[in-house]
Design an enzyme around this catalytic site. Structure first.
Site, PDB file in Angstrom:
ATOM      1  N   CYS A 173       7.231 -16.696  -3.576  1.00 26.49           N
ATOM      2  CA  CYS A 173       7.965 -16.045  -2.491  1.00 26.49           C
ATOM      3  C   CYS A 173       8.566 -17.131  -1.608  1.00 26.49           C
ATOM      4  CB  CYS A 173       7.022 -15.166  -1.673  1.00 26.49           C
ATOM      5  SG  CYS A 173       7.878 -14.158  -0.433  1.00 26.49           S
TER       6      CYS A 173
ATOM      7  N   CYS B  70       5.466 -16.775   4.914  1.00 22.72           N
ATOM      8  CA  CYS B  70       4.618 -16.179   5.940  1.00 22.72           C
ATOM      9  C   CYS B  70       3.337 -17.019   6.001  1.00 22.72           C
ATOM     10  CB  CYS B  70       4.296 -14.721   5.616  1.00 22.72           C
ATOM     11  SG  CYS B  70       5.780 -13.701   5.588  1.00 22.72           S
TER      12      CYS B  70
ATOM     13  N   CYS C  85      -0.130 -15.979   4.119  1.00 23.61           N
ATOM     14  CA  CYS C  85      -0.092 -15.380   2.778  1.00 23.61           C
ATOM     15  C   CYS C  85      -0.150 -16.464   1.708  1.00 23.61           C
ATOM     16  CB  CYS C  85       1.180 -14.550   2.619  1.00 23.61           C
ATOM     17  SG  CYS C  85       1.362 -13.819   0.984  1.00 23.61           S
TER      18      CYS C  85
ATOM     19  N   GLY D  53       6.049 -11.728  -3.879  1.00 26.99           N
ATOM     20  CA  GLY D  53       7.493 -11.733  -3.641  1.00 26.99           C
ATOM     21  C   GLY D  53       7.967 -10.771  -2.576  1.00 26.99           C
TER      22      GLY D  53
ATOM     23  N   CYS E  57      -4.939  -8.126  -0.955  1.00 26.72           N
ATOM     24  CA  CYS E  57      -3.640  -8.408  -0.318  1.00 26.72           C
ATOM     25  C   CYS E  57      -3.528  -9.886   0.027  1.00 26.72           C
ATOM     26  CB  CYS E  57      -3.499  -7.636   0.991  1.00 26.72           C
ATOM     27  SG  CYS E  57      -3.620  -5.878   0.820  1.00 26.72           S
TER      28      CYS E  57
ATOM     29  N   GLU F 144       1.155 -11.670 -11.048  1.00 30.67           N
ATOM     30  CA  GLU F 144      -0.036 -10.834 -11.102  1.00 30.67           C
ATOM     31  C   GLU F 144       0.303  -9.380 -10.755  1.00 30.67           C
ATOM     32  OE1 GLU F 144      -3.607 -13.927 -10.517  1.00 30.67           O
ATOM     33  OE2 GLU F 144      -2.742 -13.287  -8.633  1.00 30.67           O
TER      34      GLU F 144
ATOM     35  N   SER G  81       5.872  -4.924   6.777  1.00 29.28           N
ATOM     36  CA  SER G  81       4.803  -5.833   7.181  1.00 29.28           C
ATOM     37  C   SER G  81       5.087  -6.325   8.588  1.00 29.28           C
ATOM     38  CB  SER G  81       4.741  -7.020   6.210  1.00 29.28           C
ATOM     39  OG  SER G  81       4.387  -6.546   4.930  1.00 29.28           O
ATOM     40  N   LEU G  82       4.390  -5.768   9.558  1.00 28.31           N
ATOM     41  CA  LEU G  82       4.709  -6.049  10.963  1.00 28.31           C
ATOM     42  C   LEU G  82       3.860  -7.198  11.516  1.00 28.31           C
ATOM     43  CD1 LEU G  82       6.531  -5.046  13.256  1.00 28.31           C
ATOM     44  CD2 LEU G  82       4.706  -3.455  13.912  1.00 28.31           C
ATOM     45  N   HIS G  83       2.554  -7.032  11.543  1.00 29.54           N
ATOM     46  CA  HIS G  83       1.572  -8.071  11.877  1.00 29.54           C
ATOM     47  C   HIS G  83       1.546  -8.552  13.329  1.00 29.54           C
ATOM     48  CE1 HIS G  83       1.013  -8.063   7.629  1.00 29.54           C
ATOM     49  NE2 HIS G  83       2.161  -8.639   7.384  1.00 29.54           N
TER      50      HIS G  83
ATOM     51  N   CYS H  75      -0.090  -2.183  -8.033  1.00 29.85           N
ATOM     52  CA  CYS H  75       0.589  -3.101  -7.113  1.00 29.85           C
ATOM     53  C   CYS H  75       1.402  -4.085  -7.974  1.00 29.85           C
ATOM     54  CB  CYS H  75      -0.469  -3.805  -6.281  1.00 29.85           C
ATOM     55  SG  CYS H  75       0.201  -4.955  -5.096  1.00 29.85           S
TER      56      CYS H  75
END
Ligand code: SAH
Length: 369
Positions: free
Chosen positions: A116, A120, A123, A169, A343, A96, A223-225, A109
């Site tokens: 992937c 995570c 996600c 990915g 996202c 996509e 991407s920390l989170h 995007c």
């Protein structure tokens, strides 16, 4: 992408690669410039129509090369103007690509892998499992298709002003193809985007961040989170291998010799998981050591997830604390939610080779017993 026959796909080459290709054919390297202009400025994919190449060269090329693009399987438009395309690839996979229009910019995007492998926990792309890397042609081909459909350059204004490698990915796990495609995004013979307008987002593959810095000039998002290792490892398992301190050092080094350049940290806010005032204070301490900006992303739910989005008040409180600590933080507006384009909601069509989706299905069935 590789054609069914053994002809090479010209979109797999960046300018340097194309120059070498023509040289190896005994041709002048400037043919690369001519071909790139046809492809990216005139959207021409028929070699025979590239009139300045000369008839003999065109005939030779027609037997040796293709200009193969992902195929548009479907297009969905959100009420807020966001557009999502499903792009079909050889082998039955699809990825996509999302276009997000704003008042003064248009962000595309782009996906880098089918599925992937990073798993995570929050996600939905990860939940699909992993099929394969995209080729350089399949990555730049997403930009080409979107640009063509949108009528990219009209009366001197561009529809796509920014590209973010934030689709499906982990781009740094598909390093060479991603670099080649980004080099065409930056190149004036391609899409001519400035370094700060092409962003690579990573879950934190530390050695590849160092390599990236040597190879190309683009903006970096991480991407920390979570501000602490234990929690981050539960959200982003890659953290076990490359913990926060190493990641922060890589980020500092990435921008160290670049004037005014910052790293953008992405932080998805999940209710009761990483959104407390204490987390915010810890985050401030961490980010003070890196020239950075913070993007706070309200968690986007997807079927089967046990995470929930933080409440508005908690999100605002979190933002206030980090801002008071001197961190520039914006709350990313959720876009394209009605078409599952937000996202973490990109799923495409993944022929999962890790069997993760099957394992998850089993787990869910067990849980419902
Ligand atoms: N693998 C890269 C590129 C993907 S970018 C990376 O991790 O950076 C996609 C962004 O959306 C990442 O910051 C990711 O953490 C975030 N994201 C994933 N799932 C999400 C969800 N359900 N809600 C909100 N953000 C999510």
């Amino acid at each position: 992408m590789k054609a069914v026959d053994d002809r090479v796909n010209l979109l797999d080459y960046d300018e340097a690669g194309l120059r070498k290709y023509f040289e190896a054919m005994g041709e002048k390297p400037f043919r690369a410039q001519q071909v790139l202009k046809w492809i990216f400025h005139h959207y021409e994919t028929d070699i025979n129509a590239m009139t300045d190449l000369g008839i003999t060269l065109r005939q030779q090329l027609a037997t040796r090369v293709t200009i193969g693009l992902p195929e548009i399987v479907s297009e969905q438009k959100s009420a807020d103007g966001t557009v999502k395309w499903l792009m079909g690839l050889p082998g039955g996979n699809a990825v996509e690509t999302v276009f997000i229009p704003e008042a003064k910019r248009g962000t595309l995007c782009v996906s880098s892998q089918v599925g992937c492998a990073l798993n995570c926990s929050f996600c939905s792309t990860g939940a699909q499992g992993f099929a394969r890397n995209l080729s350089a042609a399949e990555i730049i081909g997403q930009v080409w298709q979107a640009a063509r459909i949108l009528g990219h350059e009209r009366n001197g204004t561009r529809r796509i002003t920014n590209v973010v490698m934030m689709g499906m990915g982990e781009p740094l796990l598909n390093f060479d193809a991603v670099i080649s495609a980004m080099s065409l995004m930056r190149n004036d013979l391609g899409f001519g985007l400035a370094a700060k307008r092409v962003t690579l987002s990573t879950a934190g593959l530390v050695p590849a961040i160092y390599r990236l810095r040597e190879c190309i000039d683009v903006a970096l998002a991480v991407s920390l989170h979570a501000p602490v290792d234990d929690l981050r490892t539960t959200l982003v398992p890659l953290n076990r291998k490359y913990p926060i301190a190493e990641l922060m050092q890589a980020c500092r080094d990435y921008v160290s010799d670049k004037h005014k350049r910052t790293v953008t940290f992405e932080y998805t806010l999940m209710d009761g998981v990483n959104d407390s005032p204490e987390h915010a204070h810890k985050l401030v301490k961490l980010l003070r050591s890196v020239p950075s900006k913070l993007n706070l992303i309200p968690f986007n739910p997807f079927p089967g997830t046990h995470y929930r989005c933080s409440s508005k008040t908690r999100i605002i409180r979190f933002q206030e604390i980090v801002m008071a600590g001197g961190v520039i933080a914006i709350v990313r507006k959720t876009r394209g939610e009605d078409i599952d384009a937000a996202c973490g909601q990109l799923v495409g069509k993944v022929r999962d080779r890790t069997r993760r989706s099957e394992r998850l299905k089993l787990k869910r069935e067990e849980m419902s017993i």
